[in-house]
Design a protein around this motif. Structure first.
Motif, PDB file in Angstrom:
ATOM      1  N   PRO A   1       0.854  -1.171   0.000  1.00 49.84           N
ATOM      2  CA  PRO A   1       0.000   0.000   0.000  1.00 49.84           C
ATOM      3  C   PRO A   1       0.898   1.230   0.000  1.00 49.84           C
ATOM      4  N   ALA A   2       0.411   2.317  -0.576  1.00 48.75           N
ATOM      5  CA  ALA A   2       1.241   3.522  -0.640  1.00 48.75           C
ATOM      6  C   ALA A   2       1.193   4.274   0.683  1.00 48.75           C
ATOM      7  N   THR A   3       0.199   3.959   1.498  1.00 48.18           N
ATOM      8  CA  THR A   3       0.034   4.732   2.727  1.00 48.18           C
ATOM      9  C   THR A   3      -0.169   3.806   3.909  1.00 48.18           C
ATOM     10  N   SER A   4      -0.087   4.376   5.083  1.00 50.29           N
ATOM     11  CA  SER A   4      -0.319   3.626   6.313  1.00 50.29           C
ATOM     12  C   SER A   4      -1.494   4.252   7.049  1.00 50.29           C
ATOM     13  N   ARG A   5      -2.231   3.425   7.777  1.00 49.31           N
ATOM     14  CA  ARG A   5      -3.351   3.975   8.544  1.00 49.31           C
ATOM     15  C   ARG A   5      -2.960   4.307   9.974  1.00 49.31           C
ATOM     16  N   LEU A   6      -1.690   4.099  10.291  1.00 57.51           N
ATOM     17  CA  LEU A   6      -1.233   4.323  11.660  1.00 57.51           C
ATOM     18  C   LEU A   6      -1.317   5.814  11.999  1.00 57.51           C
ATOM     19  N   SER A   7      -2.017   6.145  13.080  1.00 57.40           N
ATOM     20  CA  SER A   7      -2.172   7.556  13.424  1.00 57.40           C
ATOM     21  C   SER A   7      -1.412   7.925  14.684  1.00 57.40           C
ATOM     22  N   VAL A   8      -0.809   6.925  15.342  1.00 53.04           N
ATOM     23  CA  VAL A   8      -0.034   7.228  16.547  1.00 53.04           C
ATOM     24  C   VAL A   8       1.453   7.088  16.201  1.00 53.04           C
ATOM     25  N   PRO A   9       2.335   7.616  17.059  1.00 52.10           N
ATOM     26  CA  PRO A   9       3.764   7.536  16.726  1.00 52.10           C
ATOM     27  C   PRO A   9       4.259   6.093  16.663  1.00 52.10           C
ATOM     28  N   LYS A  10       5.282   5.883  15.836  1.00 54.87           N
ATOM     29  CA  LYS A  10       5.894   4.549  15.744  1.00 54.87           C
ATOM     30  C   LYS A  10       6.657   4.255  17.029  1.00 54.87           C
ATOM     31  N   MET A  11       6.858   2.959  17.284  1.00 51.98           N
ATOM     32  CA  MET A  11       7.653   2.565  18.450  1.00 51.98           C
ATOM     33  C   MET A  11       9.095   3.017  18.279  1.00 51.98           C
ATOM     34  N   LYS A  12       9.707   3.415  19.363  1.00 52.96           N
ATOM     35  CA  LYS A  12      11.111   3.816  19.320  1.00 52.96           C
ATOM     36  C   LYS A  12      11.965   2.662  19.844  1.00 52.96           C
ATOM     37  N   LYS A  13      12.982   2.315  19.097  1.00 53.86           N
ATOM     38  CA  LYS A  13      13.919   1.295  19.574  1.00 53.86           C
ATOM     39  C   LYS A  13      15.331   1.799  19.341  1.00 53.86           C
ATOM     40  N   ARG A  14      16.298   0.996  19.751  1.00 57.31           N
ATOM     41  CA  ARG A  14      17.686   1.445  19.636  1.00 57.31           C
ATOM     42  C   ARG A  14      18.148   1.428  18.174  1.00 57.31           C
ATOM     43  N   LYS A  15      18.872   2.460  17.770  1.00 57.78           N
ATOM     44  CA  LYS A  15      19.230   2.631  16.359  1.00 57.78           C
ATOM     45  C   LYS A  15      20.596   2.049  15.985  1.00 57.78           C
ATOM     46  N   ALA A  16      21.497   1.934  16.920  1.00 58.61           N
ATOM     47  CA  ALA A  16      22.851   1.474  16.563  1.00 58.61           C
ATOM     48  C   ALA A  16      23.389   0.576  17.659  1.00 58.61           C
ATOM     49  N   VAL A  17      22.910  -0.657  17.681  1.00 65.64           N
ATOM     50  CA  VAL A  17      23.342  -1.598  18.705  1.00 65.64           C
ATOM     51  C   VAL A  17      24.601  -2.315  18.204  1.00 65.64           C
ATOM     52  N   ASP A  18      25.635  -2.276  19.004  1.00 64.60           N
ATOM     53  CA  ASP A  18      26.900  -2.919  18.653  1.00 64.60           C
ATOM     54  C   ASP A  18      26.762  -4.414  18.929  1.00 64.60           C
ATOM     55  N   LEU A  19      26.596  -5.210  17.864  1.00 62.11           N
ATOM     56  CA  LEU A  19      26.373  -6.645  18.082  1.00 62.11           C
ATOM     57  C   LEU A  19      27.670  -7.414  18.277  1.00 62.11           C
ATOM     58  N   GLY A  20      28.747  -6.912  17.700  1.00 63.56           N
ATOM     59  CA  GLY A  20      30.011  -7.649  17.787  1.00 63.56           C
ATOM     60  C   GLY A  20      31.078  -6.930  16.992  1.00 63.56           C
ATOM     61  N   ASN A  21      32.085  -7.686  16.555  1.00 62.58           N
ATOM     62  CA  ASN A  21      33.239  -7.097  15.876  1.00 62.58           C
ATOM     63  C   ASN A  21      32.882  -6.198  14.699  1.00 62.58           C
ATOM     64  N   PHE A  22      31.949  -6.668  13.883  1.00 59.10           N
ATOM     65  CA  PHE A  22      31.772  -5.994  12.596  1.00 59.10           C
ATOM     66  C   PHE A  22      30.344  -5.530  12.315  1.00 59.10           C
ATOM     67  N   ILE A  23      29.404  -5.883  13.188  1.00 59.70           N
ATOM     68  CA  ILE A  23      27.998  -5.675  12.860  1.00 59.70           C
ATOM     69  C   ILE A  23      27.324  -4.680  13.793  1.00 59.70           C
ATOM     70  N   VAL A  24      26.536  -3.795  13.194  1.00 61.24           N
ATOM     71  CA  VAL A  24      25.712  -2.868  13.960  1.00 61.24           C
ATOM     72  C   VAL A  24      24.250  -3.164  13.630  1.00 61.24           C
ATOM     73  N   LEU A  25      23.419  -3.230  14.660  1.00 60.02           N
ATOM     74  CA  LEU A  25      22.002  -3.551  14.475  1.00 60.02           C
ATOM     75  C   LEU A  25      21.141  -2.314  14.709  1.00 60.02           C
ATOM     76  N   ASP A  26      20.239  -2.063  13.769  1.00 60.13           N
ATOM     77  CA  ASP A  26      19.218  -1.037  13.932  1.00 60.13           C
ATOM     78  C   ASP A  26      17.929  -1.760  14.288  1.00 60.13           C
ATOM     79  N   GLU A  27      17.544  -1.703  15.558  1.00 63.05           N
ATOM     80  CA  GLU A  27      16.390  -2.498  16.007  1.00 63.05           C
ATOM     81  C   GLU A  27      15.085  -2.021  15.403  1.00 63.05           C
TER      82      GLU A  27
END
Lengths: 821, 197
Positions: A121-147
């Motif tokens: 769909p081109a649009t979303s019906r969500l009218s409340v703010p999106k959930m906030k999660k961590r944006k740059a989690v250091d998973l290990g030697n080489f990987i960063v996770l955006d939750e």
């Protein structure tokens, strides 16, 4: 045919093999079923619901990924209902997805973008703010996770559990709080972590090295082959503004199956390191002065000429070549043999004795069908990592995996580790050979008492031997992987395999040997050996040159007057640091051709700046004998030149042209390789000691005087390969040097207790006059009676304690604090 | 840990639970075709012994069952009734799912936070109560808004009933009895209206 079924998808009749999933069957007919969680190399789980299709007779739409084809099945993938459901699934997946595509690494090559573009769909019906999660989690030697970006498809956790067989990366929590994570206190430091970036269908898992470095559509992509180890995984080099921005897998099912290890994937920034040597350097007293290529080459030529004039051509030695292309290696030995006239040339820089073995040629895909895999003094995860994934998979599907040697491989898959000290390994295998032969009622009879209960093959004893013999007796397909460091072990292994072969008819027995450098096998086939000419042809009797050990000894004794090293930092790689030190300080003229000013290069009289792998065209031979071609992907840069160009220019400076046209060498190498090819693979060499194997290599250094101290204890030092160890490529790569292992001495808890050593204590390891102090670590993984140290680690050079092999007795002593201070 | 003797001066066995209860552990594992299946039971045992699942319990269970620590952690964190931190004597788990939410669950959570003086996830200073909210349905929609205290259910918990429950527990009431007497009883009008419909 009974193993094929016919079904109808969108009104078209489709034939598919029994057991195939609907996603793959539809693809056969050119029909795309969109997926997120599904991946053809992972087991289907059906968690994302993107692939819902209608199947006639089913009450509800079914996920195509978990549904297998059946005869007469009628499937619809493009009905109004399905289109509606896909929109619903996408609306849900995007509910909390941040849609930060403008700053997302994945933007432009993102399945979530692409599927939303096509089906969403081109649009979303969500009218409340999106959930906030961590944006740059250091998973290990080489990987960063955006939750926030993660859609919980579980491709990454399934890869870690099913392919890497490690189970470190998991889904934690539940429902809208669910996230990709590891156990408390653990980090995702798998050798294979980078693969999850490519598997991730969104921009959740990103590479620390490539994060925010470029947009996919701006990259220039060049196919290549990885030169980090002898597996030869196929890679894609992505450049931005002429700089290597990232390395991706370029799937070759026969070699890498689409996976890469983290050394191959993330250790590439050294190509652009500021520490690269960019100009030929000439020693003037204690310093180097940059000079032109002409000046450097003229200097080398005149010095070599005077050595040859005064001492004969045999006073010159050439070491290195395992990192070169076949064409360069071939040119290298021409330079030595034709332009200089010396027989002393050897590609082996790290103590390996055997690089290939014609007797039992092995292929990587032999591992897939093996019912027994035997590891002989080798750590596949460290020396041939992507091939280790095949070994883990084989063990997981039920193949017997047995590891023999002084260091445990540390698998999480079922396996048997049989601790055998290096000195007892040959005997252990020979006794096993006798037992296998006897068990089949062939070969020797009786005398079981003398062979069955070995007096001292190490701590393994009879149990380990029985396990090995039992596994081999019933095996149809055996793969042995061997480190190639001890020729006597090779001959014993041959006896064992012969014993297996004698008893069977259709048995397939194969051996794989990971070379110490990426193209060790190619260098060997090109004649970069003192005892063999190109094409594995033995040199005439008595005409064999000195091998690496022999050259170093000759140099240390003043018999060698010039040494030319190519991509060989012997001070770090050769298992006799003292010999290297003596040889390099004694030899009157030393040329080093390398990318970096390594500790070895610092001792040179002339340093020639070589170009990195990406600047080369040519072919490589991987550990199974597969020839793979690469094309130049970037200019040599600055003032460096490819190794092949340097050899040609130097030969010309010596008054000898090595080729009449630029194609000649390539043509000759092609012919050589064709001559050597059997069933599509370059054949190996004969085992030393076999007929036609050429002159035996001179003996390595002898054991040093026992400097036993009253308060010390003797343990066997075992220096083990480490994937992230060694090499200027690791040290001079800002992104990679952080993961290089630190030098340490690892003890079994019992030995540590006996010595009164606690973790972190400084311990002194000594052999003769040489002593090295390292911090202690304690691990039950270490074999009792041994002290394990990583090779190529950052810190004191442990090879000072070795005498030609990667193990030696040492005296261990705990150092008291005042001494260290 | 090895230095701790089998029995301390007060006569209590201070060895780790997995040493003391080795026989129970073996029995549990033997119940299933695969050791892995004993995971839930062992986590429960750890919690029974300690009140929560500690890091060393995760490590022990992983080692014992041949699983990765990540796998054990993943399972443990999936279930809201396993606790990874020390908890109070009474763990109040309020259902945060939709039916309870529509029937006043959010007000109930706010009310409990106020009365206990803690935020969700925290334990009262006296160590008596821990307040938690589960994302998953506690399977008591007919009694929404519902909560669970330790292993007992309480239905249709409005603020007044919540206060009565807290007071009774502070006064030393027996939890199971409390649930029997007031927990599952309908509070009145709403229930009857539903019945008659």
């Amino acid at each position: 045919m009974s193993d094929t079924v016919t079904l109808t998808i969108n009104g078209r009749a489709v034939q598919a093999p029994k057991g195939m999933g609907l996603v793959e069957a539809a693809a056969l007919a050119g029909i795309e079923i969109p997926v997120f969680c599904h991946h053809r190399k992972l087991k289907p789980v059906g968690v994302c619901r993107m692939c819902l299709v209608e199947v006639e007779g089913q009450r509800k739409p079914v996920p195509a990924c978990t549904t297998q084809v059946a005869d007469g099945m009628v499937v619809r993938t493009e009905s109004d209902l399905i289109r509606h459901l896909r929109q619903g699934v996408l609306e849900f997946l995007l509910l909390n997805h941040p849609l930060d595509c403008p700053v997302c690494d994945k933007g432009g090559e993102c399945p979530l973008q692409d599927n939303t573009f096509k089906y969403g769909p081109a649009t979303s019906r969500l009218s409340v703010p999106k959930m906030k999660k961590r944006k740059a989690v250091d998973l290990g030697n080489f990987i960063v996770l955006d939750e926030e970006r993660c859609i919980l498809c579980r491709r990454c956790t399934r890869f870690d559990a099913e392919v890497a067989c490690e189970g470190t990366l998991v889904v934690g929590q539940r429902a809208h709080e669910a996230l990709i994570t590891t156990a408390d206190g653990e980090t995702y430091d798998s050798y294979f972590s980078g693969n999850v970036i490519e598997l991730c269908p969104v921009g959740a898992l990103t590479s620390k090295a490539y994060r925010f470095k470029g947009r996919p559509w701006d990259l220039s992509r060049v196919p290549s082959v990885c030169t980090a180890c002898p597996v030869g995984c196929n890679i894609e080099l992505d450049f931005r503004f002429g700089e290597l921005a990232r390395v991706l897998s370029r799937e070759n099912p026969e070699v890498d199956n689409g996976w890469l290890c983290d050394r191959g994937r993330f250790n590439y920034r050294y190509v652009h390191s500021a520490d690269r040597v960019t100009q030929p350097l000439l020693r003037r007293g204690d310093t180097f002065v940059p000079v032109s290529w002409t000046e450097a080459l003229m200097e080398i030529a005149s010095r070599l000429r005077s050595v040859v004039r005064d001492h004969g051509p045999e006073a010159v030695g050439f070491i290195g070549g395992g990192r070169l292309t076949n064409e360069e290696a071939y040119t290298f030995q021409k330079l030595a043999r034709e332009a200089v006239g010396t027989p002393h040339i050897d590609h082996r820089v790290a103590g390996q004795k055997v690089t290939s073995w014609a007797g039992y040629p092995g292929r990587l895909d032999d591992i897939d069908g093996a019912d027994v895999v035997v590891l002989v003094d080798v750590l596949p995860a460290e020396q041939m990592p992507v091939a280790d994934l095949r070994i883990r998979r084989a063990a997981q599907r039920g193949a017997a995996l047995l590891a023999l040697g002084p260091a445990a491989p540390g698998y999480r898959v079922p396996h048997t580790f049989i601790p055998v000290m290096p000195a007892g390994l040959a005997r252990f295998l020979e006794e096993a050979a006798s037992l296998v032969a006897e068990g089949e009622g062939q070969g020797r009879t009786g005398e079981l008492s003398t062979t069955g209960a070995p007096a001292g093959p190490g701590p393994a004893g009879v149990d380990g031997q029985e396990a090995l013999v039992r596994a081999l007796r019933s095996a149809r397909r055996v793969v042995a992987i061997w480190g190639g460091t001890d020729a006597a072990v090779g001959r014993a292994l041959e006896r064992l395999l012969n014993a297996c072969r004698r008893t069977g008819d259709d048995r397939r027995l194969s051996v794989l040997i990971p070379g110490e450098q990426a193209n060790s096998r190619g260098a060997e086939a090109m004649g970069v050996r003192p005892d063999r000419l190109p094409g594995h042809r033995p040199v005439e009797a008595g005409a064999a040159g000195l091998d690496t050990a022999g050259m170093l000894q000759a140099a240390a004794q003043g018999r060698l007057h010039a040494l030319y090293l190519v991509g060989a930092n012997l001070q770090e790689t050769y298992p006799d640091g003292r010999l290297v030190r003596e040889a390099l300080s004694r030899v009157p003229f030393l040329v080093v051709q390398d990318l970096f000013l390594t500790e070895t290069a610092r001792q040179a009289d002339v340093v020639l700046p070589a170009a990195p792998f990406a600047a080369k065209s040519g072919t490589y031979v991987n550990l199974e004998g597969r020839v793979q071609e690469v094309q130049e992907a970037q200019a040599a840069g600055e003032n460096s030149r490819t190794d092949g160009d340097i050899f040609r220019a130097l030969a010309e400076a010596l008054g000898r042209r090595l080729d009449r046209s630029s194609h000649e060498i390539r043509w000759e190498v092609q012919h050589l390789l064709e001559e050597l090819t059997v069933d599509g693979f370059v054949t190996g060499a004969a085992l030393p000691g076999e007929a036609g194997a050429g002159a035996p290599a001179p003996a390595a250094g002898t054991a040093r005087g026992d400097g036993n101290r009253a308060d010390g204890r003797r343990l066997e030092l075992v220096a083990v390969s480490r994937l992230y160890g060694g090499g200027g490529t690791a040290r001079f790569d800002p992104a990679f040097s952080a993961v290089r292992p630190r030098a340490e001495a690892i003890f079994h808890p019992d030995d540590a207790a006996e010595l009164g050593i606690a973790a972190g204590d400084p311990v002194e390891l000594s052999s003769g006059p040489e002593a090295v102090t390292l911090p202690a670590r304690i691990s039950p993984q270490v074999v009792k009676g041994t002290v394990q140290v990583p090779r190529g680690a950052e810190g004191p050079a442990v090879n000072m304690l070795l005498t030609g092999g990667w193990h030696a007795p040492v005296t261990v002593r705990r150092r008291v604090l005042e001494e260290v201070g | 840990m090895a230095a701790i003797g089998a029995a301390a001066a007060d006569g209590r066995d201070r060895r780790p639970w997995w040493v003391r209860r080795e026989a129970d552990i073996e029995r549990l594992i033997a119940r299933y075709p695969k050791p892995k299946s004993a995971l839930m039971g062992l986590l429960w045992m750890a919690q029974e012994e300690r009140g929560y699942v500690a890091d060393e319990d995760v490590a022990f269970i992983a080692e014992r069952l041949g699983l990765s620590r990540g796998y054990v952690e993943s399972t443990c964190s999936f279930y809201s009734l396993y606790h990874r931190q020390p908890v109070g004597r009474y763990v109040i788990v309020v259902c945060g799912n939709i039916v309870c939410g529509l029937c006043g669950g959010a007000d109930l959570i706010r009310h409990l936070e106020e009365r206990l003086g803690v935020r969700v996830g925290e334990t009262t200073k006296d160590g008596l109560f821990t307040l938690l909210v589960t994302n998953e349905c506690v399977a008591a929609c007919d009694g929404a808004p519902a909560l669970q205290i330790n292993e007992e259910y309480f239905h249709k918990v409005n603020p007044q009933r919540a206060d009565r429950i807290l007071q009774a527990l502070r006064d030393g009431a027996d939890l199971a009895e409390l649930s029997e007497t007031i927990g599952l009883t309908a509070p009145g009008a709403v229930w009857e209206a539903g019945e008659s419909a």
